[in-house]
Scaffold this active site. Sequence first.
Site, PDB file in Angstrom:
ATOM      1  CD  GLU A 161      -2.510   6.427 -10.510  1.00 46.25           C
ATOM      2  OE1 GLU A 161      -1.883   7.502 -10.520  1.00 46.25           O
ATOM      3  OE2 GLU A 161      -2.363   5.361  -9.826  1.00 46.25           O
TER       4      GLU A 161
ATOM      5  CD  GLU B 156       0.051   2.020 -11.517  1.00 43.98           C
ATOM      6  OE1 GLU B 156       0.533   2.379 -10.583  1.00 43.98           O
ATOM      7  OE2 GLU B 156      -0.177   2.323 -12.440  1.00 43.98           O
TER       8      GLU B 156
HETATM    9  C1  GAL Z   1       1.013   5.403  -9.806  1.00 38.98           C
HETATM   10  C2  GAL Z   1       1.208   5.474 -11.258  1.00 38.98           C
HETATM   11  C3  GAL Z   1       2.348   4.694 -11.456  1.00 38.98           C
HETATM   12  C4  GAL Z   1       3.721   5.056 -10.877  1.00 38.98           C
HETATM   13  C5  GAL Z   1       3.066   4.797  -9.388  1.00 38.98           C
HETATM   14  C6  GAL Z   1       4.307   4.767  -8.415  1.00 38.98           C
HETATM   15  O1  GAL Z   1       0.231   6.509  -9.266  1.00 38.98           O
HETATM   16  O2  GAL Z   1      -0.075   5.214 -12.138  1.00 38.98           O
HETATM   17  O3  GAL Z   1       2.891   5.221 -12.949  1.00 38.98           O
HETATM   18  O4  GAL Z   1       3.803   6.441 -10.874  1.00 38.98           O
HETATM   19  O5  GAL Z   1       2.412   5.517  -9.110  1.00 38.98           O
HETATM   20  O6  GAL Z   1       4.026   4.430  -7.011  1.00 38.98           O
END
Ligand code: GAL
Length: 699
Positions: A152, A309
């Site tokens: 990110e 994710e």
């Molecule tokens: C994202 C991040 C992950 C984790 C996730 C939790 O922004 O890439 O590593 O932290 O959020 O929601």
Amino acid sequence: MHSRWPRLDGLAYGGDYNPDQWPAEIWEEDVALMREAGVTLVSVAIFSWGMLEPRPGEYEFGWLDQVLGLLHDAGIAVDLGTPSAAPPPWFMRRHPEAHPVTRDGQVLGGGSRQAYCPSSPAYKSACAGITRKLAERYGSHPAVVLWHVNNEYGAPMGECYCETSVAAFRDWLRDRYGDLDTLNDQWGAAFWSQRYAEWDEIDAPRTSTTVVNPAQRLDFARFSSDALLACFRRERDILHELSPGVPVTTNFMANNCKSVDYWRWAPEVDVISNDNYLIAERTDNQLDLAMSADMTRSLAGGGPWVLMEHSTSAVSWQPRNIAKRPGEMRRNSLAHVARGADGVLFFQWRASRYGAEKHHSAMLPQAGTDSRIWREVVELGDELRDLAGLRGTTVEADLALLWDWESWWALELEWRPSADLGHLERMRAWYEASFRAGLTVDFAHPEADLSRYPLVVAPALYLATERGAANLRRYVEAGGTLVVCCFSGIVDEHDRVHPGPYPGVLRDILGLHVEEWLPLRAGDSVTLTGEPGGAAGLAGTSQVLGAADAWTEAVILGDAKPVAWYADGPAAGGPAVTRHELGAGRAWYVSARTGAQATAALLGVACESAGLTPPVVPVAPVGAVDGTSWPRDLEVVRRSRPGRRYTFLINHSADTATVLVGDRTVSVPGGDVRVITDLPDSPDLPDSPDVPDSPDLPD
Ligand code: GAL
């Protein structure tokens, strides 16, 4: 580019896997459970720098060798991270100058992640070092099908204001402008005595007494996005050199990341991937999900992408982390797939027992396998396996919304005529109207080729270049239908007002000019009415079209025809919405910040004038909205390829929705999802999708 896709069959399924947080005894159980859940791809070692290089130049790869071996033996592919998002404590101690500095001058500490200055020579060389080591060791490992650089980029911090960054900013400006006379001219340096005689006089636009030069702010935003992009490219090039044939990604945050101009990034990335977290408090957050997925697909040039994710249930970083209800994770996942994702991954595989994210949901929750979440995870794995035939299909989009990060940056700087006009708010309003009408949206850069779209809407294009305007004119003249919304076309790339009356470079396309902006007080609204016996679109409608708030304008017609009027407010009696015939097409102008009802009605007439109809005809709507009879919370998206079309019907309401798909009546129970194949099956699915090129962009 986007010509490379990981060596994977079907749709990818899995999540972030952090085995280094667990004793080795757990790993075999992890892999066995992954198999049970149908996991095919895991992202490994994204934050493992300290475990891989515990001291500078000392490496410990044994644990990762073992983990990759176990995964490979189980037939689970790996998206291998480069750990540059979290430099270890030894690095920060040796290089205190690499700590990032905020706009207010605060030096940020360690103990977290993403705390580095992207322009720091020490950071750059340390990242190159660990990436090279990983690529040398695992570049041709049979489990590794994808590289995952950093994490990110641009969040939580996109800009660094340290002295190293300022020096890099000056170099970036030298490249852009060549000489100081040009820079002084473009930045409007005559204003408030800002003329620069030496490059060294230029600073980052750090917090000052009051507003800082907006042109300087914009260039610093561009520079900061480019500085991060340079970090990505450095690692990507090493991976391409040492791991040929394995594509490289970095996880985007689509429309949720203001600091990074993804139109510039997308062509640099082999596989577009995205992270999507919903604001759980919002009961209509399916719209935000859909917007994010559509933006990601647009960045992928219409090709496949990976949902890198999302969450099985609650996240841990919102004020109230509401758990997903039964079926919600499935609806979310399939909505991403419907909008082009060929992989569904989560943060994370196994819930952490310690650290900042121990209260975040996971595929394998703290409750273990005897849990609703686990059962839903296993079911989703089965369902995605059954949907393998989607590979090679593309999403059918109906219209495009213009989206420009630079315009977003410029619109939301200080001292604008009204703080109520925001980029995301306007985008969401037009997106919502499209979504609720069953139309699928692509996002497009204003300078991209728009010819494939019957309808293009510019909800917020405050900054518009000459080149962008020429592109829009060509699009309309060739037969396109363009809708431009208020406060667009006002400034150039340096935030300088285009000469002549508003809306500058869009004036001729729209066939009008704006004499004055008439923003409204908070809480005030005006009524828009359709023109009686009107010339175009709203013919015969003297009825109320809907309300507008925050913003109105005194519009002076040229060749444009009025379509709706201000019934009251400061612009009372004047045209509120216009339509201009230009070449073989037409350009609409919406001069107010329209509410949901008026936006839906205007989208309806614009669609009509563009010959665009929703793909599915509702026969038994579960609810009516804004004058349309569309089942309000039914999401409809189509993916197709020659010989086959999948129509996704995702019912976000509690009631059954019944619709016609082609000549079939389909009922979707509340909360359920149906995937309808409405063209003859073709047994020959391609092994890998035919991925189109990245979006057309300016040089
Ligand atoms: C994202 C991040 C992950 C984790 C996730 C939790 O922004 O890439 O590593 O932290 O959020 O929601």
